[in-house]
Design a protein around this motif. Structure first.
Motif, PDB file in Angstrom:
ATOM      1  N   GLY A  44      -3.975 -17.558 -11.053  1.00  0.00           N
ATOM      2  CA  GLY A  44      -4.044 -17.027  -9.703  1.00  0.00           C
ATOM      3  C   GLY A  44      -2.680 -16.845  -9.058  1.00  0.00           C
ATOM      4  O   GLY A  44      -1.657 -17.331  -9.543  1.00  0.00           O
ATOM      5  N   LEU A  45      -2.681 -16.132  -7.933  1.00  0.00           N
ATOM      6  CA  LEU A  45      -1.507 -15.953  -7.091  1.00  0.00           C
ATOM      7  C   LEU A  45      -1.948 -15.996  -5.631  1.00  0.00           C
ATOM      8  O   LEU A  45      -3.084 -15.603  -5.311  1.00  0.00           O
ATOM      9  N   PRO A  46      -1.084 -16.449  -4.728  1.00  0.00           N
ATOM     10  CA  PRO A  46      -1.421 -16.341  -3.303  1.00  0.00           C
ATOM     11  C   PRO A  46      -1.661 -14.890  -2.916  1.00  0.00           C
ATOM     12  O   PRO A  46      -0.967 -13.986  -3.394  1.00  0.00           O
ATOM     13  N   GLU A  47      -2.650 -14.664  -2.064  1.00  0.00           N
ATOM     14  CA  GLU A  47      -2.969 -13.295  -1.658  1.00  0.00           C
ATOM     15  C   GLU A  47      -1.771 -12.587  -1.040  1.00  0.00           C
ATOM     16  O   GLU A  47      -1.566 -11.393  -1.262  1.00  0.00           O
ATOM     17  N   HIS A  48      -0.966 -13.326  -0.269  1.00  0.00           N
ATOM     18  CA  HIS A  48       0.144 -12.660   0.424  1.00  0.00           C
ATOM     19  C   HIS A  48       1.199 -12.156  -0.560  1.00  0.00           C
ATOM     20  O   HIS A  48       1.903 -11.186  -0.266  1.00  0.00           O
ATOM     21  N   GLN A  49       1.301 -12.777  -1.751  1.00  0.00           N
ATOM     22  CA  GLN A  49       2.248 -12.273  -2.749  1.00  0.00           C
ATOM     23  C   GLN A  49       1.772 -10.950  -3.330  1.00  0.00           C
ATOM     24  O   GLN A  49       2.583 -10.081  -3.653  1.00  0.00           O
ATOM     25  N   ILE A  50       0.459 -10.798  -3.459  1.00  0.00           N
ATOM     26  CA  ILE A  50      -0.089  -9.518  -3.899  1.00  0.00           C
ATOM     27  C   ILE A  50       0.201  -8.447  -2.851  1.00  0.00           C
ATOM     28  O   ILE A  50       0.629  -7.327  -3.171  1.00  0.00           O
ATOM     29  N   MET A  51      -0.007  -8.790  -1.579  1.00  0.00           N
ATOM     30  CA  MET A  51       0.209  -7.824  -0.509  1.00  0.00           C
ATOM     31  C   MET A  51       1.683  -7.430  -0.395  1.00  0.00           C
ATOM     32  O   MET A  51       2.012  -6.277  -0.122  1.00  0.00           O
ATOM     33  N   LYS A  52       2.578  -8.387  -0.608  1.00  0.00           N
ATOM     34  CA  LYS A  52       4.012  -8.109  -0.504  1.00  0.00           C
ATOM     35  C   LYS A  52       4.473  -7.083  -1.535  1.00  0.00           C
ATOM     36  O   LYS A  52       5.411  -6.326  -1.285  1.00  0.00           O
ATOM     37  N   SER A  53       3.833  -7.064  -2.689  1.00  0.00           N
ATOM     38  CA  SER A  53       4.238  -6.141  -3.751  1.00  0.00           C
ATOM     39  C   SER A  53       3.495  -4.813  -3.691  1.00  0.00           C
ATOM     40  O   SER A  53       3.692  -3.945  -4.544  1.00  0.00           O
ATOM     41  N   SER A  54       2.650  -4.650  -2.662  1.00  0.00           N
ATOM     42  CA  SER A  54       1.831  -3.449  -2.564  1.00  0.00           C
ATOM     43  C   SER A  54       2.676  -2.215  -2.262  1.00  0.00           C
ATOM     44  O   SER A  54       3.586  -2.252  -1.433  1.00  0.00           O
ATOM     45  N   CYS A  55       2.361  -1.129  -2.938  1.00  0.00           N
ATOM     46  CA  CYS A  55       3.050   0.144  -2.727  1.00  0.00           C
ATOM     47  C   CYS A  55       2.399   0.890  -1.557  1.00  0.00           C
ATOM     48  O   CYS A  55       1.194   1.162  -1.579  1.00  0.00           O
ATOM     49  N   ASP A  56       3.183   1.202  -0.538  1.00  0.00           N
ATOM     50  CA  ASP A  56       2.688   1.940   0.628  1.00  0.00           C
ATOM     51  C   ASP A  56       1.465   1.279   1.261  1.00  0.00           C
ATOM     52  O   ASP A  56       0.550   1.953   1.746  1.00  0.00           O
ATOM     53  N   ASN A  57       1.444  -0.067   1.254  1.00  0.00           N
ATOM     54  CA  ASN A  57       0.331  -0.828   1.838  1.00  0.00           C
ATOM     55  C   ASN A  57      -1.023  -0.413   1.264  1.00  0.00           C
ATOM     56  O   ASN A  57      -2.040  -0.412   1.962  1.00  0.00           O
ATOM     57  N   TYR A  58      -1.007  -0.076  -0.029  1.00  0.00           N
ATOM     58  CA  TYR A  58      -2.236   0.398  -0.666  1.00  0.00           C
ATOM     59  C   TYR A  58      -3.242  -0.724  -0.899  1.00  0.00           C
ATOM     60  O   TYR A  58      -4.452  -0.526  -0.818  1.00  0.00           O
ATOM     61  N   CYS A  59      -2.744  -1.922  -1.189  1.00  0.00           N
ATOM     62  CA  CYS A  59      -3.615  -3.020  -1.619  1.00  0.00           C
ATOM     63  C   CYS A  59      -4.562  -3.476  -0.510  1.00  0.00           C
ATOM     64  O   CYS A  59      -4.166  -3.672   0.635  1.00  0.00           O
ATOM     65  N   ARG A  60      -5.840  -3.661  -0.893  1.00  0.00           N
ATOM     66  CA  ARG A  60      -6.858  -4.167   0.030  1.00  0.00           C
ATOM     67  C   ARG A  60      -7.555  -5.407  -0.544  1.00  0.00           C
ATOM     68  O   ARG A  60      -8.515  -5.899   0.036  1.00  0.00           O
ATOM     69  N   LEU A  61      -7.079  -5.868  -1.712  1.00  0.00           N
ATOM     70  CA  LEU A  61      -7.674  -7.034  -2.375  1.00  0.00           C
ATOM     71  C   LEU A  61      -9.172  -6.828  -2.592  1.00  0.00           C
ATOM     72  O   LEU A  61      -9.966  -7.765  -2.483  1.00  0.00           O
ATOM     73  N   GLY A  62      -9.539  -5.587  -2.880  1.00  0.00           N
ATOM     74  CA  GLY A  62     -10.949  -5.263  -3.097  1.00  0.00           C
ATOM     75  C   GLY A  62     -11.092  -4.275  -4.230  1.00  0.00           C
ATOM     76  O   GLY A  62     -10.531  -4.461  -5.312  1.00  0.00           O
ATOM     77  N   ASP A  63     -11.827  -3.186  -3.967  1.00  0.00           N
ATOM     78  CA  ASP A  63     -12.081  -2.207  -5.020  1.00  0.00           C
ATOM     79  C   ASP A  63     -10.872  -1.316  -5.309  1.00  0.00           C
ATOM     80  O   ASP A  63     -10.948  -0.414  -6.144  1.00  0.00           O
ATOM     81  N   CYS A  64      -9.742  -1.581  -4.642  1.00  0.00           N
ATOM     82  CA  CYS A  64      -8.520  -0.833  -4.934  1.00  0.00           C
ATOM     83  C   CYS A  64      -8.053  -1.066  -6.366  1.00  0.00           C
ATOM     84  O   CYS A  64      -7.261  -0.288  -6.903  1.00  0.00           O
TER      85      CYS A  64
END
Length: 342
Positions: free
Chosen positions: A195-215
């Motif tokens: 696992g990873l903290p959710e905020h680390q996934i969001m920080k690496s998101s391109c153009d705020n694309y990540c929604r931690l869902g069906d993206c």
């Protein structure tokens, strides 16, 4: 004139030098003080690690390492050294292969010091993490560059930052998994990733694309460096080759630390849900790891098995990691050759 060799550096996360509490504490402190692993201001990280996490976690982690340890040492290092030798043999005299650990020994600094005056024209670096994450691949790449910056002569550097979809990486896991699937039928299949903290996934998101869902349901340019998306893509490729139907498998994430939200679903919670559905026989893959270690042998193979059986399950089978599997050695060889020719 002597032929110029190509240097090859394969790097895994690391392991304590022994399962003693003191050595486990030393390892945890170095690992968790990495700003990419726990990404909070230094003073907060220093107090949290040195006063709370390392002192309290080291004795408990040492118990797991004592159970994990073999007469040859930590499996992660044992497999790493064996892989070093096998890859050297596969590549031949034109290459000089060395294994290092991001934390503890053999350190990246010590191994690069050994390679410094070899006169390489090219150095190929492979962090042994299939899916890219800042806290693993990114940290390793940063440390390599930190050590290289003092060299007077810096060779051409080729870093292979991810290989989650490499056909031979997939093939190796397929071959190991099929061995168990041929032995008995399973009710369900788990693909458990670190696992990873959710905020680390969001920080690496391109153009705020990540929604931690069906993206993550499709892998493309917008999420090409998203760890979660790469885990989903690895799973899609595995289940397609294994003939596993959509309703027969679950992707989940393990090894969370602290109280902040980590990417979901959590493996331990999924296990309870499966038992509640009457699932009795589970085969579990962990494709974030290329060598068996504390997270696979103990966390999945012992602790999660115990949890599943306590919930009414009957059969819990871990698919071992790639370790020194021939297809994995061939995968690394092909990545090196591809890097050397690019």
């Amino acid at each position: 004139m002597a032929q110029t060799k190509t240097g090859v550096l394969i790097i895994n996360l690391g392991t304590p030098d022994s399962p003693s509490v003191a050595d486990v504490y030393k390892y945890l402190r170095e690992f968790l003080m990495d700003r990419r692993v726990i990404d909070i201001p230094f003073w907060r990280r220093f107090l949290l690690i040195n006063l709370i996490i390392a002192p309290f976690r080291a004795p408990e982690s040492a118990k797991g390492y004592r159970e994990l340890w073999t007469p040859q040492g930590s499996p992660l290092k044992v497999y790493g050294l064996q892989l070093e030798a096998l890859l050297q043999q596969a590549l031949g005299n034109g290459f000089d292969v060395k294994m290092a650990m991001r934390y503890q020994s053999p350190s990246i600094k010590s191994v690069l010091s050994h390679l410094k005056n070899k006169g390489f024209k090219q150095l190929i670096v492979i962090p042994l993490y299939p899916q890219y994450a800042s806290s693993s691949s990114g940290s390793t790449m940063e440390e390599v560059m930190e050590q290289l910056k003092g060299w007077e002569v810096v060779p051409e550097i080729k870093i292979i930052s991810q290989f989650f979809d490499h056909p031979l990486f997939i093939k190796a896991f397929i071959q190991i998994g099929k061995k168990y699937m041929a032995q008995q039928p399973f009710d369900h299949y788990l693909f458990s990733y670190h696992g990873l903290p959710e905020h680390q996934i969001m920080k690496s998101s391109c153009d705020n694309y990540c929604r931690l869902g069906d993206c993550c349901s499709v892998y493309h340019a917008k999420n090409q460096y998203c760890y979660r998306a790469q885990c989903f893509e690895t799973t899609r490729r595995l289940v397609q080759e294994l003939g596993i139907k959509k309703e027969e498998y679950t992707i989940c994430f393990q090894s969370r630390l602290g109280k902040t939200p980590w990417i979901k679903p959590y493996t331990d919670e999924v296990i309870k849900q499966l038992a509640g559905r009457g699932i009795k026989k589970v085969l579990i893959f962990s494709p974030a790891f290329v060598a068996d270690c504390l997270e696979t042998i103990i966390e999945i193979g012992v602790e999660y098995k115990k949890l599943f059986l306590e919930q009414g399950g009957e059969s819990w089978q871990l698919v071992e990691s790639l370790n020194t599997h021939p297809a994995w050695v061939e995968c690394l060889k092909q990545m090196v050759l591809e890097g050397a020719s690019s």
